[in-house]
Write an enzyme that holds these catalytic residues in place. Structure first.
Site, PDB file in Angstrom:
ATOM      1  N   LYS A  61       0.863  -1.193   0.000  1.00  0.00           N
ATOM      2  CA  LYS A  61       0.000   0.000   0.000  1.00  0.00           C
ATOM      3  C   LYS A  61       0.895   1.237   0.000  1.00  0.00           C
ATOM      4  O   LYS A  61       1.880   1.290   0.758  1.00  0.00           O
ATOM      5  CB  LYS A  61      -0.904  -0.016   1.237  1.00  0.00           C
TER       6      LYS A  61
ATOM      7  N   SER B   8      -9.880   2.210   2.481  1.00  0.00           N
ATOM      8  CA  SER B   8      -8.928   2.921   1.648  1.00  0.00           C
ATOM      9  C   SER B   8      -7.924   2.009   0.940  1.00  0.00           C
ATOM     10  O   SER B   8      -7.277   2.442  -0.010  1.00  0.00           O
ATOM     11  CB  SER B   8      -8.149   3.907   2.519  1.00  0.00           C
TER      12      SER B   8
ATOM     13  N   SER C 217     -10.553   0.152   6.723  1.00  0.00           N
ATOM     14  CA  SER C 217      -9.859   0.212   5.437  1.00  0.00           C
ATOM     15  C   SER C 217      -9.176  -1.071   4.982  1.00  0.00           C
ATOM     16  O   SER C 217      -8.669  -1.147   3.869  1.00  0.00           O
ATOM     17  CB  SER C 217      -8.823   1.339   5.454  1.00  0.00           C
TER      18      SER C 217
END
Ligand SMILES: [Mg+2]
Ligand SMILES: [Zn+2]
Lengths: 483, 95, 489
Positions: free
Chosen positions: C78, C157, C181
């Site tokens: 990420k 997210s 998320s």
């Protein structure tokens, strides 16, 4: 004797509170492992934590916490076993994170007190409200580049103790005495070097004025004053300004101001005013700071003897007047040097020698105790030579000067220069007879009753003996011959 | 509690985010929508409840006082948009 | 070309048995990324050279026989994790051109164990979102498609991480969870995601959103794969004051633990009237599976759960308004012109931050500002204490909780964009565990009427991820979820 400002409407009293920012003595910063040395190359003592890079996190330095606790103990203050760190949010060029980690609601140290000495050995207790730990900011240089300000983050994150006093101070002198006393205590504790020139001790001065018996009026904060003298000047200037404002029918508004030593006046610092909403909240990167009672006790046990205690001991142990003792303890090295001289000897004589001839010699030679031309031990030996009558007081001064010049020990100087006191009565009688024979007229005057000439004869005899005659014996022999 | 345009501008200023006049109304609507929804918390009885700052249930760990970091000006300055020598540079600040 | 459909565990074993090389495995995934990333936009940055170098190093280590547990395993990272020498954007313009001079602790742990990094995965800007629609680098497309052909969000997210794993562009990925998320996007893409206990993974080097909530975790295609990844990611870090000084258990072994005689709590407040029938039915199905495996179901109450979201939308913005103050155009990232310093700040942050980040920074600034602190922030902290108390009391009666992960399946990219609050409701089931700091896992359990995956959430006691893995694995076995997204390598 209390300090007032005479205005057109009468006398005004000045009310002063001080916030001292003291840089903690530690190797590394409060929340990072970067060094704290003064005067390093720009941004050479900056970690990614200090520069607030993405994802960087604070980890607290145990020694900085210990220093804050020691200082709290030195100020007779309450140590809060649980305290907390908050973020003070504001944008500024030398504040990389956009917030300063400080302690707002729960400081590590609570209420304490500082005793200050004023003229005529009057003392006054000044309340300390609190002491908390916080980060220092970086440094902005505004005069290096025509269009830009340059930022050096070496100081960013260095540990500071903010020590807040009660509004107990009533004159520039009291404020000066408080600052000097605070610096002495911090230096004794070794928690701050107290060096105001290098900025390791700064003061924010809160000043207001009022008529006697009134409640407090609005105060102004004069920020970042960096010397005792300027603090005293700033108070005078700011108090005078406020009296003006009130007496011209105006009102002082609470604001932050700066002291301009060149102009000798304070001016408003509006730039910081506009966004005066710091949005304090607990720093979520840190947890409550919980102190172990045993650890605090350990720190307490390790504290040095502090100035007030030392002064009291000097009075009791060496029979010194409080004032002299105060002078000697004001600086730790001086106090230690004095004890090196006085231990096991006449304390008053030691104090007179140290504060008299010795200080004078330091001034003359531009030396300090640290690089003193004479070690304390030699001064002690000099006192011993007087005590056992090897030399008399007059010769002692001569020997002392020789010690300062040569660094030799007093005994050696006395021997090599043959300065021993003469106690052999034969030699003294010979000198007396010679003087009387040389001054028949004076002798006649004396016999006819002009007895104050006795002193003249003593002087002449001493002179004849190059100052080495034992004063008591000289008197004895003279009296015998003249009667 | 709902925000008026002046308050929207004030907090934008506090947060150092420039907001075009044209966008204030839209922002005001969105923020008030969120704040209105958050209002439901006012109905919770929090009498005598100690606030919870974080999820970590422990005390602060302390590190020893040793110089273990810093000493790399090039690395802290490498990403700087503007610099003069080993200083960060910003538009002149007048005090 | 070798298949990308292997589980991480199978690939790891194949590498150890030298059935294929780390280089082959990496090249296969790089090729898949090249082929599909243009459609999915799951990666912001792909690092083929770095990946191949790491793969070759892994092959060498495997040959020497001193390979780490993840030697040669290709992962997506990420783009919230700082990676030394590889640009890190946090999905924001304001970090334009930022190349971290350091490696986050979590990614450093993965590298220590021999993992291969394929690139940096897309995400909502500063991890603020539930759709990946707020990324400055464009939306991520969910590899799952709907009958009506609408482009779907992967959730957020961690949208890039889950899309990459679901579409088989990576065997696993790192993700972060502040309010859901990891779990919500895992549910939206039919894979497994684990948010460990707060303090289990170091936050050092992860771009901060809300410090008291942020927690890193893995996403992968099986519960065991997540367990394997978490074992490497987790561990005490002295650089993070909130990192827990505890040993890391054998999570993979825990997945084989079973649920016999475990007490599973069913929080009654989660069963809101608004809950879609198919989600309620899937939940009941999951409970039946656990009962069948020998677990005991217990009805429990989490009375303050309904306030979780509102609390979250005070606490998270408050913290982010302060955490994001460092993006000021002075030391790194974007700088806009300004006549003076204040203008420089205001223009840099106006240009650098997107709409959602601005909204949250402003809300956070407001709730902390003079006169509002007590009414908003302080009250929220008290409600947070009550939420934690709810969980503490529930865990006095049960070993774990089972709930749906999200109130819906993946939605279309143009849905909910106009209404922030509607978007926030996505996290209604995941936020309470975040507020309490307890571990949560989402495991795919079935499909909705439109053929989209739905996940169930397992919530456990603080630092009892082992039970969470055991329950998650039991549901995984019972569900036998074998459906695959349309877009995949
Ligand atoms: Mg101050
Ligand atoms: Zn301060």
């Amino acid at each position: 004797m209390s300090y007032t400002i005479e205005g057109s409407t009468g006398a005004w009293e000045v009310v002063i509170g001080l916030e001292v920012h003291a840089q903690v003595v530690s190797r590394a910063k409060l929340f990072s492992g970067a060094a704290t040395d003064f005067g390093a190359e720009p941004n050479s003592q900056v970690s990614f934590v200090d520069a607030a890079f993405p994802g960087m996190l604070p980890v607290i330095n145990a020694e900085c916490v210990a220093q804050a606790v020691r200082t709290g103990l030195g100020l007779d203050a309450r140590i809060n076993l649980v305290s907390r760190f908050d973020r003070k949010n504001y944008f500024y060029a030398d504040l990389p994170a956009g917030y300063q980690i400080s302690q707002y609601e729960h400081p590590i140290v609570g209420a304490g007190t500082v005793e200050i000495e004023l003229e005529g050995s009057v003392t006054k207790q000044i309340g300390v409200t609190r002491l908390h730990l916080e980060q220092d900011a970086g440094k902005s240089l505004h005069d290096q580049d025509p269009a830009r300000s340059l930022i050096d983050l070496n100081r960013s994150g260095v540990a500071l103790m903010e020590i807040v006093s009660e509004p107990d101070l009533r004159s520039p002198e009291e404020a000066g005495a408080y600052l000097r006393k605070m610096r002495t205590i911090l230096r004794y504790l070794g928690t701050c070097d107290g060096n105001m020139e290098e900025g390791s001790m700064r003061a924010d001065v809160n000043v207001s004025v009022r008529k006697h018996g009134e409640p407090f009026r609005t105060r102004c904060e004069v920020k970042n004053v960096n010397s005792v003298r300027f603090v005293m000047q700033a108070i005078e200037a700011e108090a005078a300004r406020q009296v003006q404002v009130w007496e011209n029918g105006g009102a002082v508004d609470q604001e932050t101001r700066l002291y301009d030593p060149a102009r000798g006046e304070t001016r408003s610092l509006r730039s910081k005013e506009d966004a005066h909403d710091y949005r304090y909240f607990p720093d979520p990167d840190l947890l409550p700071l919980v102190l172990d009672e045993a650890w605090v006790a350990e720190l307490r046990a390790g504290l040095p003897e502090l100035p007030d205690a030392k002064r009291a001991r000097f009075v009791a142990e060496y029979g010194l007047p409080t004032y002299d003792a105060g002078v000697l303890v004001a600086d730790q090295e001086t106090a230690e040097f004095f004890e090196g001289v006085a231990r096991g000897r006449d304390g008053r004589a030691a104090a007179n020698l140290v504060t008299g001839d010795f200080f004078a010699a330091l001034n003359r030679t531009g030396r300090t105790i640290a690089d003193s031309p004479v070690p304390a031990a030699h001064l002690g030996e000099l006192l011993d030579l007087q005590a056992d009558r090897t030399i008399n007081g007059r010769i002692a001064k001569e020997v002392f000067e020789a010690m300062v010049e040569t660094g030799q020990d007093p005994a050696a100087i006395v021997e090599s220069r043959g300065l021993r006191q003469v106690t052999d009565s034969g030699a003294i009688e010979a000198a007396v007879d010679q003087v009387l024979a040389a001054n028949p007229d004076k002798l006649a005057e004396y016999k006819s009753g002009k007895e104050k000439l006795f002193g003249f004869f003593v002087g002449q005899v001493m002179k004849a003996m190059a100052g080495k005659g034992n004063p008591a014996l000289v008197n004895e022999v003279l009296k015998a011959r003249l009667s | 509690m709902s925000l008026d345009p002046a308050t929207v501008r004030r907090i934008a200023r506090l947060a150092r985010i420039h907001v075009e006049d044209a966008d204030v109304a839209l922002l005001q609507g969105e923020l008030n929508g969120i704040l209105g929804w958050i209002e439901q918390l006012q109905e919770v009885d929090v009498e005598g409840v100690a606030p919870l700052t974080g999820a970590a249930q422990m005390a602060l760990r302390m590190r020893e006082d040793a110089v273990t970091d810093g000493g790399y000006p090039e690395r802290v300055l490498a990403n700087a948009p503007d610099r003069v020598g080993d200083f960060y540079a910003v538009p002149k600040v007048v005090e | 070309m070798m298949p990308t459909g292997l589980t991480l565990a199978a690939a790891r074993d194949g590498l150890r048995r030298r059935e294929f090389s780390a280089r082959e495995l990496t090249d296969t995934h790089l090729a898949a990324i090249e082929a599909l990333n243009p459609r999915l936009n799951a990666f912001i940055t792909v690092t083929p050279e770095l990946a191949r170098a790491q793969a070759d190093a892994a092959d060498a280590a495997l040959a020497r026989g001193d390979a780490g547990p993840l030697a040669g395993v290709p992962l997506a990272i990420k783009d919230l994790f700082c990676t030394e020498g590889t640009r890190t954007t946090a999905g924001s313009r304001i970090l334009e051109g930022f190349v971290p001079p350091y490696e986050s602790t979590v990614t450093a742990n993965l590298l220590r164990d021999g993992a291969v990094f394929l690139g940096k995965a897309n995400l909502d800007e500063f991890a603020m979102g539930s759709s990946n629609m707020t990324s400055a680098y464009g939306p991520v497309t969910n590899p799952w498609t709907r009958a009506d052909g609408a482009k779907l969000v992967p959730g957020g997210s961690s949208g890039g991480s889950v899309a990459a794993v679901a579409a088989r562009l990576a065997l696993g990925a790192t993700a972060t969870d502040t309010g859901g998320s990891i779990r919500q996007p895992a549910s939206f893409t039919g894979i497994v995601g684990v948010k460990p206990t707060y303090g289990r993974c170091s936050r050092w080097g992860i771009v901060a959103f809300a410090s008291s909530l942020d927690q890193a975790g893995p996403v992968a295609r099986t519960v065991e794969d997540c367990a394997i990844l978490l074992e490497s990611m987790a561990g005490f870090d002295p650089k993070d004051s909130t990192s827990a000084d505890r040993p890391v258990p054998d999570f993979a072994a825990a997945t084989r633990g079973g649920v016999r005689s475990l007490r599973i709590g069913v929080p009654r407040e989660y069963r809101s009237d608004g809950m879609p029938g198919e989600i309620a039915r899937l939940w009941d199905q999951g409970l039946d599976w656990l009962r069948a495996e020998g677990a005991e179901l217990v009805d429990v109450s989490l009375p303050h759960t309904k306030y979780g979201l509102a609390t979250y939308y005070i606490v998270a913005p408050a913290e982010c308004s302060s955490n994001l103050a460092r993006y000021d155009g002075v030391r790194f990232g974007l700088r806009a012109d300004g006549a003076d310093l204040t203008e420089l700040y205001e223009h840099t942050r106006a240009e650098g931050f997107g709409a959602e980040v601005k909204r949250r920074v402003l809300i956070g600034t407001y709730v902390l500002s003079a006169g509002y602190y007590d009414a908003y922030y302080l009250r929220a902290q008290k409600v947070r204490a009550l939420i934690l108390r709810d969980f503490t009391e529930a865990f006095a009666q049960v070993d774990a909780l089972l709930t749906p992960t999200a109130p819906s399946a993946a939605f279309a990219q143009d849905d909910k964009m106009d209404d922030p609050v509607a978007m926030y409701l996505n996290d209604v089931f995941t936020v309470p565990a975040s507020m309490a700091g307890v571990p949560g896992l989402s495991v795919p359990a079935g499909l909705d009427g439109q053929g989209l995956p739905l996940g169930l959430q397992v919530i456990g006691r603080p630092f009892d991820e082992e039970t969470v893995f055991a329950v998650g694995a039991a549901i995984e076995r019972a569900a036998g979820f074998t459906h695959l997204p349309e877009i995949r390598a």
